[in-house]
Design a protein around this motif. Structure first.
Motif, PDB file in Angstrom:
ATOM      1  N   ASP A  50       0.793  -1.084   0.017  1.00 32.20           N
ATOM      2  CA  ASP A  50      -0.027  -0.107   0.087  1.00 32.20           C
ATOM      3  C   ASP A  50       0.844   1.315  -0.085  1.00 32.20           C
ATOM      4  N   ALA A  51       1.882   1.344   0.760  1.00 30.71           N
ATOM      5  CA  ALA A  51       2.878   2.313   0.996  1.00 30.71           C
ATOM      6  C   ALA A  51       3.643   2.329  -0.355  1.00 30.71           C
ATOM      7  N   LEU A  52       4.115   1.414  -0.925  1.00 35.63           N
ATOM      8  CA  LEU A  52       4.354   1.432  -2.274  1.00 35.63           C
ATOM      9  C   LEU A  52       3.558   2.279  -3.458  1.00 35.63           C
ATOM     10  N   LEU A  53       2.421   1.606  -3.215  1.00 31.92           N
ATOM     11  CA  LEU A  53       1.502   2.263  -4.333  1.00 31.92           C
ATOM     12  C   LEU A  53       1.215   3.968  -3.993  1.00 31.92           C
ATOM     13  N   ARG A  54       1.170   4.268  -2.770  1.00 27.22           N
ATOM     14  CA  ARG A  54       1.047   5.625  -2.366  1.00 27.22           C
ATOM     15  C   ARG A  54       2.436   6.404  -3.013  1.00 27.22           C
ATOM     16  N   ARG A  55       3.686   5.932  -2.890  1.00 32.40           N
ATOM     17  CA  ARG A  55       4.646   6.484  -3.518  1.00 32.40           C
ATOM     18  C   ARG A  55       4.629   6.445  -5.045  1.00 32.40           C
ATOM     19  N   ALA A  56       4.327   5.362  -5.629  1.00 29.88           N
ATOM     20  CA  ALA A  56       4.156   5.495  -6.906  1.00 29.88           C
ATOM     21  C   ALA A  56       3.466   6.424  -7.672  1.00 29.88           C
ATOM     22  N   ALA A  57       2.471   6.874  -6.880  1.00 29.45           N
ATOM     23  CA  ALA A  57       1.352   7.958  -7.213  1.00 29.45           C
ATOM     24  C   ALA A  57       2.115   9.177  -7.434  1.00 29.45           C
ATOM     25  N   GLU A  58       2.897   9.530  -6.500  1.00 28.08           N
ATOM     26  CA  GLU A  58       3.850  10.881  -6.408  1.00 28.08           C
ATOM     27  C   GLU A  58       4.677  10.927  -7.412  1.00 28.08           C
ATOM     28  N   LEU A  59       5.066   9.689  -7.985  1.00 28.50           N
ATOM     29  CA  LEU A  59       6.328   9.809  -9.011  1.00 28.50           C
ATOM     30  C   LEU A  59       5.910   9.183 -10.431  1.00 28.50           C
ATOM     31  N   ARG A  60       4.743   9.033 -10.597  1.00 24.26           N
ATOM     32  CA  ARG A  60       4.232   8.610 -11.917  1.00 24.26           C
ATOM     33  C   ARG A  60       4.394   9.831 -12.830  1.00 24.26           C
ATOM     34  N   ARG A  61       4.710   9.430 -14.114  1.00 23.93           N
ATOM     35  CA  ARG A  61       5.088   9.986 -15.554  1.00 23.93           C
ATOM     36  C   ARG A  61       4.042  10.139 -16.199  1.00 23.93           C
ATOM     37  N   ASP A  62       3.985  11.144 -17.286  1.00 26.54           N
ATOM     38  CA  ASP A  62       2.990  11.313 -18.234  1.00 26.54           C
ATOM     39  C   ASP A  62       3.053  10.130 -19.102  1.00 26.54           C
ATOM     40  N   GLY A  63       1.833   9.976 -19.825  1.00 28.11           N
ATOM     41  CA  GLY A  63       1.748   8.784 -20.709  1.00 28.11           C
ATOM     42  C   GLY A  63       1.090   7.490 -20.107  1.00 28.11           C
ATOM     43  N   PRO A  64       1.265   6.411 -20.780  1.00 32.30           N
ATOM     44  CA  PRO A  64       0.545   5.056 -20.331  1.00 32.30           C
ATOM     45  C   PRO A  64       0.846   4.872 -18.985  1.00 32.30           C
ATOM     46  N   GLY A  65       0.137   4.602 -17.886  1.00 30.17           N
ATOM     47  CA  GLY A  65       0.381   4.453 -16.805  1.00 30.17           C
ATOM     48  C   GLY A  65       1.204   2.995 -16.312  1.00 30.17           C
ATOM     49  N   GLY A  66       1.644   2.862 -15.212  1.00 24.73           N
ATOM     50  CA  GLY A  66       2.394   1.695 -14.715  1.00 24.73           C
ATOM     51  C   GLY A  66       1.637   0.332 -14.378  1.00 24.73           C
ATOM     52  N   VAL A  67       2.466  -0.568 -13.938  1.00 17.80           N
ATOM     53  CA  VAL A  67       2.057  -1.816 -13.357  1.00 17.80           C
ATOM     54  C   VAL A  67       2.615  -2.265 -12.186  1.00 17.80           C
ATOM     55  N   LEU A  68       1.643  -2.736 -11.441  1.00 18.42           N
ATOM     56  CA  LEU A  68       2.101  -3.311 -10.042  1.00 18.42           C
ATOM     57  C   LEU A  68       2.383  -4.843 -10.413  1.00 18.42           C
ATOM     58  N   ILE A  69       3.711  -5.184 -10.154  1.00 17.93           N
ATOM     59  CA  ILE A  69       4.079  -6.713 -10.390  1.00 17.93           C
ATOM     60  C   ILE A  69       4.221  -7.049  -8.898  1.00 17.93           C
ATOM     61  N   LYS A  70       3.865  -8.310  -8.557  1.00 17.06           N
ATOM     62  CA  LYS A  70       3.822  -8.805  -7.248  1.00 17.06           C
ATOM     63  C   LYS A  70       4.227 -10.439  -7.280  1.00 17.06           C
ATOM     64  N   THR A  71       4.935 -11.060  -6.562  1.00 18.37           N
ATOM     65  CA  THR A  71       5.314 -12.474  -6.906  1.00 18.37           C
ATOM     66  C   THR A  71       6.119 -13.162  -5.432  1.00 18.37           C
ATOM     67  N   ALA A  72       5.756 -14.162  -5.445  1.00 19.03           N
ATOM     68  CA  ALA A  72       6.534 -14.664  -4.155  1.00 19.03           C
ATOM     69  C   ALA A  72       8.012 -14.738  -4.043  1.00 19.03           C
ATOM     70  N   LYS A  73       8.579 -14.944  -2.780  1.00 21.07           N
ATOM     71  CA  LYS A  73      10.242 -14.988  -2.808  1.00 21.07           C
ATOM     72  C   LYS A  73      10.520 -16.156  -3.570  1.00 21.07           C
ATOM     73  N   PRO A  74      11.610 -16.040  -4.179  1.00 23.09           N
ATOM     74  CA  PRO A  74      12.160 -17.688  -4.420  1.00 23.09           C
ATOM     75  C   PRO A  74      12.517 -18.597  -3.522  1.00 23.09           C
TER      76      PRO A  74
END
Length: 291
Positions: A205-229
């Motif tokens: 959740d905090a990562l997404l709040r930070r990404a909102a402040e850093l977003r660039r113009d143009g096509p939006g970003g993607v959240l990628i989430k996986t388990a750790k190896p």
């Protein structure tokens, strides 16, 4: 001599499942798990942690409120309640050792672990081993009770990733797998090849709040989430829910890409509907067969 099938059926029907102890973090997942366990005919007892567990979770079953560092109190009560199996459900915000108020049992555990458990997975793996090998409980996974929460491979809903989103997913996978090998985090946000943020102790959740402040113009970003190896899959699997979708929308993202077979989706129908409404794609990634 014949076998009385009716007696076998009666015996099976009266077989009791082991009493379940729920070590409850925040969010709705522990309540979903409690309801599912009860539907299976299980008795449930909840360990609720001050500052972590929702009040509604503690009210959903017989419970004990305690502090994270009061391991002895929790273990004694679990034994008194004749709990045999334990499940860890819901996120726990990891405080500093100075704020944990360690009792004797917790202090002994911290001394045993020492510096071997730097990240969440290392620490949780040590907790699981201690609960089983030293305390005699069986630790099971959330998905053992709520197997339908694990997302399968494929695209969910009306929206699909385009070529730019696919490239961002590929870049994000490189990042999160590197993070995972170091036991740092499970998620990253990538926009047009730029890494807007990676997850560490602050959570998604905090990562997404930070990404909102850093977003660039143009096509939006993607959240990628996986388990750790090599992750201990009974605890701390990646999880998304309605709040994740809302924060992804607020951050201007285009979609969510999560690991199939290793990510829990709480309230899946609602999550897919919310993604559709927000024009977000949701994709389960089959990492074993991904080129």
């Amino acid at each position: 001599m014949g076998i009385d099938v009716r007696k076998l059926d009666d015996a099976a029907a009266t077989t009791e499942l082991p009493k379940l102890g729920v070590l409850a973090g925040g969010g709705a997942l522990p309540r979903r798990l409690i309801a599912a366990a009860r539907a299976q005919g299980r008795e449930v007892f909840v360990i609720a942690f001050h500052g972590q567990t929702d009040t509604a979770t503690a009210e959903a079953a017989p419970s004990l409120w305690t502090h994270l560092g009061h391991a002895g109190e929790a273990l004694e009560r679990l034994r008194g309640e004749k709990v045999e199996e334990l499940v860890l459900a819901g996120p726990i915000r990891r405080p500093s050792l100075l704020k944990l108020r360690l009792d004797a049992r917790a202090a002994k555990f911290v001394a045993q672990v020492g510096r071997r458990a730097f990240g969440d997975d290392g620490l949780l793996g040590a907790v699981v081993r201690a609960l089983e090998e030293e305390e005699g409980f069986r630790v099971i996974a959330v998905q053992d009770i709520l197997g339908d929460l694990l997302i399968a491979a494929g695209v969910y809903g009306r929206h699909r990733p385009d070529a730019q989103a696919d490239a961002d997913i590929a870049r994000g996978l490189e990042i999160v797998q590197a993070l995972g090998r170091l036991d740092v985090g499970q998620a990253a946000v990538v926009q047009q090849g730029l890494v807007l943020g990676v997850e560490a102790i602050e959570g998604t959740d905090a990562l997404l709040r930070r990404a909102a402040e850093l977003r660039r113009d143009g096509p939006g970003g993607v959240l990628i989430k996986t388990a750790k190896p090599g992750q201990e899959t009974r605890v701390d699997l990646p999880t998304i829910g309605l709040e994740t979708v809302e924060r992804a929308k607020s951050a201007g993202l285009r979609g969510l890409a999560v690991q199939a077979g290793a990510t829990l989706v709480v309230e899946r129908q609602g999550v897919v509907a919310a993604c559709d409404e927000a024009a977000l794609f949701l994709i389960g990634l089959d990492l074993d067969h991904r080129q």
